[in-house]
Structures are given as structure tokens and as C-alpha cells.
Design a protein around this motif. Structure first.
Motif, PDB file in Angstrom:
ATOM      1  N   TYR A 376       0.800  -1.214   0.119  1.00 18.54           N
ATOM      2  CA  TYR A 376       0.041  -0.008  -0.118  1.00 18.54           C
ATOM      3  C   TYR A 376       0.653   1.103   0.052  1.00 18.54           C
ATOM      4  O   TYR A 376       0.203   2.404  -0.825  1.00 18.54           O
ATOM      5  CB  TYR A 376      -1.005  -0.108   1.153  1.00 18.54           C
ATOM      6  CG  TYR A 376      -1.681  -1.028   1.186  1.00 18.54           C
ATOM      7  CD1 TYR A 376      -2.432  -1.637   0.222  1.00 18.54           C
ATOM      8  CD2 TYR A 376      -1.748  -2.189   2.600  1.00 18.54           C
ATOM      9  CE1 TYR A 376      -3.214  -2.691   0.372  1.00 18.54           C
ATOM     10  CE2 TYR A 376      -2.344  -3.303   2.464  1.00 18.54           C
ATOM     11  CZ  TYR A 376      -3.496  -3.431   1.452  1.00 18.54           C
ATOM     12  OH  TYR A 376      -4.080  -4.660   1.620  1.00 18.54           O
ATOM     13  N   ALA A 377       2.195   1.295   0.587  1.00 17.25           N
ATOM     14  CA  ALA A 377       2.993   2.317   0.736  1.00 17.25           C
ATOM     15  C   ALA A 377       3.297   2.868  -0.733  1.00 17.25           C
ATOM     16  O   ALA A 377       3.408   3.798  -1.107  1.00 17.25           O
ATOM     17  CB  ALA A 377       3.898   2.322   1.641  1.00 17.25           C
ATOM     18  N   GLU A 380       0.692   4.184  -2.818  1.00 17.99           N
ATOM     19  CA  GLU A 380       0.247   5.478  -2.554  1.00 17.99           C
ATOM     20  C   GLU A 380       1.305   6.658  -3.286  1.00 17.99           C
ATOM     21  O   GLU A 380       0.901   7.687  -3.943  1.00 17.99           O
ATOM     22  CB  GLU A 380       0.617   5.776  -0.713  1.00 17.99           C
ATOM     23  CG  GLU A 380       0.351   7.416  -0.608  1.00 17.99           C
ATOM     24  CD  GLU A 380       0.750   7.462   0.942  1.00 17.99           C
ATOM     25  OE1 GLU A 380       0.867   8.607   1.373  1.00 17.99           O
ATOM     26  OE2 GLU A 380       0.891   6.645   1.631  1.00 17.99           O
ATOM     27  N   ARG A 384       0.245   9.226  -6.038  1.00 15.17           N
ATOM     28  CA  ARG A 384       0.651  10.669  -5.795  1.00 15.17           C
ATOM     29  C   ARG A 384       1.486  10.977  -6.999  1.00 15.17           C
ATOM     30  O   ARG A 384       1.361  12.424  -7.467  1.00 15.17           O
ATOM     31  CB  ARG A 384       1.536  10.792  -4.664  1.00 15.17           C
ATOM     32  CG  ARG A 384       0.680  10.635  -3.334  1.00 15.17           C
ATOM     33  CD  ARG A 384       1.519  10.944  -2.005  1.00 15.17           C
ATOM     34  NE  ARG A 384       0.573  10.906  -0.711  1.00 15.17           N
ATOM     35  CZ  ARG A 384      -0.264  11.753  -0.226  1.00 15.17           C
ATOM     36  NH1 ARG A 384      -0.631  12.874  -1.042  1.00 15.17           N
ATOM     37  NH2 ARG A 384      -0.813  11.233   0.829  1.00 15.17           N
ATOM     38  N   LEU A 400      -5.768   6.731  -4.309  1.00 15.06           N
ATOM     39  CA  LEU A 400      -5.032   7.356  -3.236  1.00 15.06           C
ATOM     40  C   LEU A 400      -5.937   7.209  -1.685  1.00 15.06           C
ATOM     41  O   LEU A 400      -5.246   6.681  -0.841  1.00 15.06           O
ATOM     42  CB  LEU A 400      -4.661   8.415  -3.438  1.00 15.06           C
ATOM     43  CG  LEU A 400      -3.733   9.332  -2.309  1.00 15.06           C
ATOM     44  CD1 LEU A 400      -2.505   8.356  -2.457  1.00 15.06           C
ATOM     45  CD2 LEU A 400      -3.179  10.737  -2.893  1.00 15.06           C
ATOM     46  N   LEU A 404      -4.467   5.065   1.228  1.00 13.16           N
ATOM     47  CA  LEU A 404      -4.426   5.620   2.812  1.00 13.16           C
ATOM     48  C   LEU A 404      -5.176   4.949   3.801  1.00 13.16           C
ATOM     49  O   LEU A 404      -4.620   4.724   5.020  1.00 13.16           O
ATOM     50  CB  LEU A 404      -4.611   7.102   2.706  1.00 13.16           C
ATOM     51  CG  LEU A 404      -3.653   8.063   1.922  1.00 13.16           C
ATOM     52  CD1 LEU A 404      -4.287   9.410   1.665  1.00 13.16           C
ATOM     53  CD2 LEU A 404      -2.413   8.028   2.282  1.00 13.16           C
ATOM     54  N   GLN A 407      -3.581   1.915   5.221  1.00 13.56           N
ATOM     55  CA  GLN A 407      -2.438   2.281   5.999  1.00 13.56           C
ATOM     56  C   GLN A 407      -2.891   2.927   7.258  1.00 13.56           C
ATOM     57  O   GLN A 407      -2.119   3.337   8.053  1.00 13.56           O
ATOM     58  CB  GLN A 407      -1.334   3.021   5.187  1.00 13.56           C
ATOM     59  CG  GLN A 407      -0.647   2.489   4.143  1.00 13.56           C
ATOM     60  CD  GLN A 407       0.239   3.546   3.374  1.00 13.56           C
ATOM     61  OE1 GLN A 407       1.201   3.829   3.931  1.00 13.56           O
ATOM     62  NE2 GLN A 407      -0.192   3.913   2.333  1.00 13.56           N
ATOM     63  N   LYS A 409      -4.651   5.410   7.610  1.00 16.52           N
ATOM     64  CA  LYS A 409      -4.522   7.157   7.672  1.00 16.52           C
ATOM     65  C   LYS A 409      -5.828   7.434   7.288  1.00 16.52           C
ATOM     66  O   LYS A 409      -6.225   8.042   6.186  1.00 16.52           O
ATOM     67  CB  LYS A 409      -3.423   7.336   6.445  1.00 16.52           C
ATOM     68  CG  LYS A 409      -2.119   7.025   6.909  1.00 16.52           C
ATOM     69  CD  LYS A 409      -0.829   7.409   5.801  1.00 16.52           C
ATOM     70  CE  LYS A 409       0.307   6.816   6.147  1.00 16.52           C
ATOM     71  NZ  LYS A 409       1.640   7.096   4.989  1.00 16.52           N
ATOM     72  N   ALA A 412      -6.480  11.514   6.312  1.00 14.85           N
ATOM     73  CA  ALA A 412      -5.904  11.682   5.079  1.00 14.85           C
ATOM     74  C   ALA A 412      -6.572  11.278   3.883  1.00 14.85           C
ATOM     75  O   ALA A 412      -6.871  11.518   2.880  1.00 14.85           O
ATOM     76  CB  ALA A 412      -4.484  11.394   4.953  1.00 14.85           C
ATOM     77  N   ALA A 413      -7.301   9.951   4.449  1.00 16.03           N
ATOM     78  CA  ALA A 413      -7.964   9.215   3.124  1.00 16.03           C
ATOM     79  C   ALA A 413      -9.426  10.014   3.103  1.00 16.03           C
ATOM     80  O   ALA A 413      -9.938  10.036   1.683  1.00 16.03           O
ATOM     81  CB  ALA A 413      -8.440   7.897   3.671  1.00 16.03           C
ATOM     82  N   GLU A 416      -8.693  12.675   0.666  1.00 18.62           N
ATOM     83  CA  GLU A 416      -8.700  12.396  -1.045  1.00 18.62           C
ATOM     84  C   GLU A 416     -10.173  11.954  -1.536  1.00 18.62           C
ATOM     85  O   GLU A 416     -10.355  12.328  -2.662  1.00 18.62           O
ATOM     86  CB  GLU A 416      -7.504  11.201  -0.972  1.00 18.62           C
ATOM     87  CG  GLU A 416      -6.303  11.518  -0.621  1.00 18.62           C
ATOM     88  CD  GLU A 416      -5.598  12.771  -1.294  1.00 18.62           C
ATOM     89  OE1 GLU A 416      -5.946  13.035  -2.305  1.00 18.62           O
ATOM     90  OE2 GLU A 416      -4.879  13.747  -0.515  1.00 18.62           O
TER      91      GLU A 416
END
Length: 565
Positions: A376-377, A380, A384, A400, A404, A407, A409, A412-413, A416
Motif C-alpha cells: 500500500y505504501a 500511495e 501521488r 489514493l 491511505l 495504512q 491514515k 488523510a483518506a 482524498e
């Protein structure tokens, strides 16, 4: 299904008829000039190398190549974004105990980790079934609403930890009751509630909840994990073990009798989980006995780029145009050379734009491969990079957000997903973003935000039953949360009232003591007997006051759990 990802470039096709009109006008003027020199028949005999059809053929070949290049720029795609598949399966809600007692290590590596492994294996065996996840201890909440998205199920499963619920204990009844209301409204389909616990039911009422689930057409299966002899509960990061109120080491043992009673009341079966796969096999056999029903599931897939076929056709037309010879007329040669250079320059410019337009799409597809592989990282990063090329790529923004979310996040998700809803033009894909925002809010018990997100998703896609179910579940949870907040406020008011009452009693007591002291000062010649009577009265009053204060403090103010495991 066929579509263009960037249909705005199709307006460039207007160049095709415009160029045809320009050529037609130019050809008429050329014929008029030739008539000034003499009779057209005589002129044709004087110019035997002049071809009447080759220039037209070469022009239309270039027109066809230009049209194909414009179509490439609009990014033709084949496939379907949303499809509906019919599946035959069951619905399963897994209630996972995450109380502190599940940290015990009488099974390898621990009760909780072993339970997670078993749930993951169960998800791997599912193909056409739906699954939901509830975690509970002294309280319970829905970790994952029922869905056929097994990737999300594994993702949410990996994040489970006893620290997720502050109220410790083991309230099996609450988990079973919540699971009863977490299924879809489908009738005739097998519905199973799988409770994985060590059976230390501190709250009671589990048998009654299982009986209610059975009456509603569900089956309750109890998976007892742990040893009946008992095992200490380790405290993470310390190397010590949990102690009770008396300072003794807590020994958490599996309560098989209670698990069997719940399973019998729920019409299911009890299975003891050990360090082997026997429990998994037995559970699969029990679930196979449930009735399966054909249901319709929404499947999302990507479109495949089809520009390659258009590129091959355009290249073929250009090759034919170059190989086809023209007349040796100098005037035509100059016109041909000028036209060829101009068209070649225009085609190179369009190819450059097309290559640039493909860059963000290629990065998105590369990120999709990384996402499916579980990296997943890296996904991402790819998404981006795609947004750096095209910050209005709705698919890159949506994917994206998913990367996120995978992970953890969440905030942040959500950002987006909100961006994707602003640039997305397809209502069905936009509804998916709102649905995911609702899932995140529901996960954090922000039921008001979740309800609004689900409502917006249903406005765009009214036929999404999963979103409709999540909306109803959030409404119930919000009402329950509001009732609990109201109850807490009432408790606080009651505490404040008791406190004020105690302060008033202290003030009255102080006034009475001051009064007695004044009387003593005014009557210094008080007899010994009178002094003793006054002292006894004061002590009696003090005793009564302390008893009233003790009773007020012993009144139940909120839920209190003695066992913190």
C-alpha cells in the motif's frame, strides 16, 4: 462497454471536415487556373504524369491518420466500471472478543492472535459469501459492516487490539444482540453469528440473546479459545502479569459450560479452538449446512486502454501515404512537401500530447498492481505521482484514498475521497467515494458524519443495498449514543446535586458547631452533666451525617466492572 476517458479532445475531430473544405476550395482554384492555359483535355495530354486520384487518396489517408490520432488522444477504453454478479452464499457476522483476557498465551501465539488467524483462514475459504466483523469486550461496536469485500475484511482484522475498547470485561450478550441487527434484509439466506471468546461472561444475558437470535432465523456458533485450567494474562511491554484487587495473579480460564449453553440456545454448535486446524474444519462443515441463496453483488473493475489499436491503424495509414507516389509536377511537389511537413508536425505534436496524457493513467495502473499485491505504501507513491501529472484524475484521487485507508491514515483518506467527489463526473463512482467516507466515520463512531455520507451516496446510487443497510445501522447506533450521552449527563447532574447536598450539610453542621461554641462561651459555668449531654448529641449528629454521606456515595452512578479482564 466502450468509452473515452477524455472526451473533450473529440472536439478536435472538427478539424477533419474543416481541412476537407479547405482542400476542396484549393482544388477548385487550381482547376480555374489551369483552364486559363487552355482546354482541360489538351492539358491532360500535355501532362501525362499527372494523376487525378493519387493526391485525393493521399489527402484522405492523412485525414484518416489524423482522426485516429485524435481518438488516441481521447483515450478509448473498453470494459466496465460497474457490473452486477449473481452469487450464491451465506451471511456471516464474526463477534471477536478483544478483552484483556484474550492476551493469555495458553494457545500459540496468544488467544487473540490465534483467533485472528482463524478468521483470516475463514475469509480465505469464502468465495460468494458476505462477512461482517464486530469486536467486543465490556462494550461492543461494528468494526466492519457486512460486505463481500474480503480485502477490507482482512485489513480491518489486522488492526484489532484490546486497547480499542476502554470498557473491559466480556459482554457476549451485547455482541450477539448487535450482530442480530447487523445482517441485511435478505430472506431465505443462511445467517450465522460466530462468537470467538474465552467465555468469561461478566455481564450475563448471553443465553437470552442467543435465543432471540435463533427466533430471528440466525444460528449462533461459539468458538471457545483457551485452556480450562487457566492461564495468566501478560501486560504488554512489562513482562509482568495482571493482578486482581487482592494482589493475586489473575488466572483466566475458558468457560466451556457457558459457551455450550449459548450455542445450544442459539441453535448452533460449540467448537473448542486448539493449536491445530480441527476447529477450522468443524466450523466449515457447520457453515456448509446453512441454506445458501443467490444474491446480486456489485463488482467494480477498471477499464482497459484501447489506444494501441488506433495507433497501429494510424501508423499503417501513414506508411501507405508515404509509399504512394505523387505526380512529378513541380507545383504539386512543392504543395505536397509543404503539406506533408505541416501534417507531420501536427501529428508529432498530437503524439507528444497523447504520450503525456497516458503518463498519469500508466502510473495509476502501476499503483493498482501494487495495491493488489498488498504494497500500500508503494501504491500511495504511484498515485501521488499520477496526481502530479494530472491533479484532476478522479481515479487516482479515489485509489489514493483507498491506499491511505489501508495504512490506517483515515483522516488523510477522507481528504482524498472528498477531492475525488469534486472532480468525478460519474455518479456511481462518486457514490463509492461517499460510501467509503461513511465507513471511516462509522468506524470512528462519528455517526452523524457517517449518516450524511451514506445519504449522499444513496442520492447518487439509490440501488446500493449495502449503503442503505449501513445508513440504518448508523441511525440506530447514533440514537444509542445519544441515549447514553443523555444518561451520562443525568448522572453528572445527580452527582453535582449530591455534592451540593453534602456541602449544604457541612455548612449546616459548621453553623451548629459555631452556635454550640458560642453557647459554651456564654455559659462558662455549665455543669459536667450538661457538657456530656451536649457532646453525646454532637457525636450522634456527626454519626448520622456520615451515614447519610456514605449512602449518597454508594448510590449507583455509572456502570462499574470489577473484573478488568
Amino acid at each position: 462497454m466502450f468509452r473515452f476517458e477524455d472526451p473533450i479532445y473529440l472536439y478536435l475531430l472538427l478539424l477533419i471536415p474543416l481541412l476537407a473544405v479547405i482542400r476542396f476550395i484549393t482544388s477548385r482554384r487550381q482547376k480555374k487556373r489551369l483552364r486559363k492555359f487552355g482546354d482541360p483535355k489538351l492539358l491532360r495530354e500535355l501532362m501525362p504524369d499527372l494523376s487525378r486520384w493519387r493526391p485525393s487518396v493521399k489527402f484522405w489517408l492523412l485525414e484518416g491518420a489524423l482522426a485516429l490520432l485524435i481518438l488516441m488522444l481521447a483515450r478509448p477504453q473498453m470494459g466496465t466500471r460497474i457490473s452486477h454478479e449473481k452469487r450464491t452464499g451465506i451471511e456471516t457476522i464474526i463477534c471477536l472478543d478483544i478483552s484483556n483476557s484474550m492476551r493469555a498465551e495458553d494457545v500459540t501465539p496468544s488467544r487473540l492472535d490465534r483467533a485472528k488467524m482463524m478468521v483470516e483462514n475463514l475469509v480465505d475459504h469464502f468465495t460468494d459469501d458476505k462477512i461482517g466483523l464486530i469486536v467486543f469486550a465490556g462494550d461492543a461496536f461494528v468494526q466492519l459492516p457486512i460486505t463481500s469485500d474480503y480485502v477490507s475484511a482482512k485489513m480491518f482484522l489486522s488492526n484489532i487490539d484490546p486497547s480499542m475498547i476502554a470498557t473491559q470485561g466480556t459482554d457476549v450478550a451485547r455482541a450477539v444482540e448487535m450482530a442480530t441487527h447487523s445482517f441485511t434484509q435478505e430472506k431465505g439466506i443462511g445467517k450465522a453469528i460466530i462468537v470467538i471468546t474465552d467465555g468469561e461472561d461478566h455481564e450475563g444475558g448471553a443465553v437470552e440473546a442467543a435465543e432471540a437470535a435463533k427466533k430471528a432465523g440466525m444460528r449462533v456458533y461459539m468458538l471457545g479459545i483457551g485452556s480450562t485450567k487457566g492461564s495468566p494474562i501478560p501486560i504488554p511491554g512489562t513482562g509482568d502479569y495482571m493482578m486482581d484487587n487482592t494482589g493475586q495473579t489473575v488466572m483466566s480460564a475458558l468457560n466451556e459450560d457457558m459457551c455450550k449453553q449459548i450455542a445450544a440456545a442459539g441453535g448452533g454448535a460449540y467448537i473448542h479452538v486448539e493449536n491445530n486446524s480441527r476447529a477450522q474444519d468443524l466450523l466449515d462443515e457447520e457453515l456448509d449446512k446453512l441454506s445458501k441463496k443467490e444474491t446480486q453483488t456489485t463488482i467494480y473493475s477498471d477499464y482497459d486502454e484501447q489506444f494501441q489499436a488506433f495507433a497501429i491503424l494510424a501508423l499503417l495509414l501513414l506508411i501507405i501515404e508515404v509509399c504512394l507516389l505523387e505526380s512529378k509536377n513541380p507545383l504539386m511537389k512543392r504543395f505536397s512537401l509543404f503539406g506533408r511537413k505541416s501534417v507531420a508536425t501536427l501529428m508529432l505534436a498530437i503524439l507528444a500530447l497523447g504520450a503525456q496524457a497516458q503518463t498519469d493513467r500508466q502510473l495509476v495502473r502501476h499503483g493498482n498492481k501494487q495495491f493488489r499485491a498488498g504494497d500500500y505504501a508503494a501504491a500511495e507513491v504511484s498515485y501521488r505521482k499520477a496526481l502530479e501529472k494530472n491533479d484532476r484524475n478522479a481515479q487516482a484521487l479515489y485509489n489514493l484514498g483507498n491506499a491511505l485507508l489501508a495504512q490506517n491514515k483515515d483522516s488523510a483518506a477522507v481528504v482524498e475521497f472528498e477531492k475525488s467527489t469534486k472532480v468525478e463526473t460519474n455518479d456511481l463512482r462518486k457514490s463509492m467515494a461517499y460510501h467509503n467516507m461513511g465507513v471511516i466515520s462509522q468506524r470512528h463512531q462519528m455517526f452523524g458524519d457517517a449518516i450524511e455520507a451514506y445519504k449522499q451516496s444513496l442520492r447518487l446510487n439509490p440501488h446500493d443495498d449495502e449503503t442503505r443497510y449501513n445508513l440504518e445501522l448508523c441511525k440506530r447506533q447514533q440514537k444509542k449514543q445519544q441515549d447514553q450521552n443523555k444518561e451520562n449527563k443525568n448522572d453528572q447532574k445527580k452527582d453535582q446535586k449530591d455534592k451540593d447536598k453534602q456541602d449544604q450539610q457541612k455548612q449546616n453542621q459548621q453553623k451548629q458547631q459555631d452556635k454550640q461554641q458560642d453557647e459554651q462561651k456564654q455559659e462558662p459555668k455549665m455543669s459536667k452533666e450538661n457538657a456530656e449531654q451536649l457532646l453525646n448529641a454532637a457525636m450522634q449528629q456527626e454519626k448520622q451525617t456520615q451515614e447519610r454521606m456514605k449512602k449518597a456515595q454508594q448510590q449507583p452512578q455509572r456502570r462499574n466492572i470489577q473484573k478488568n479482564w
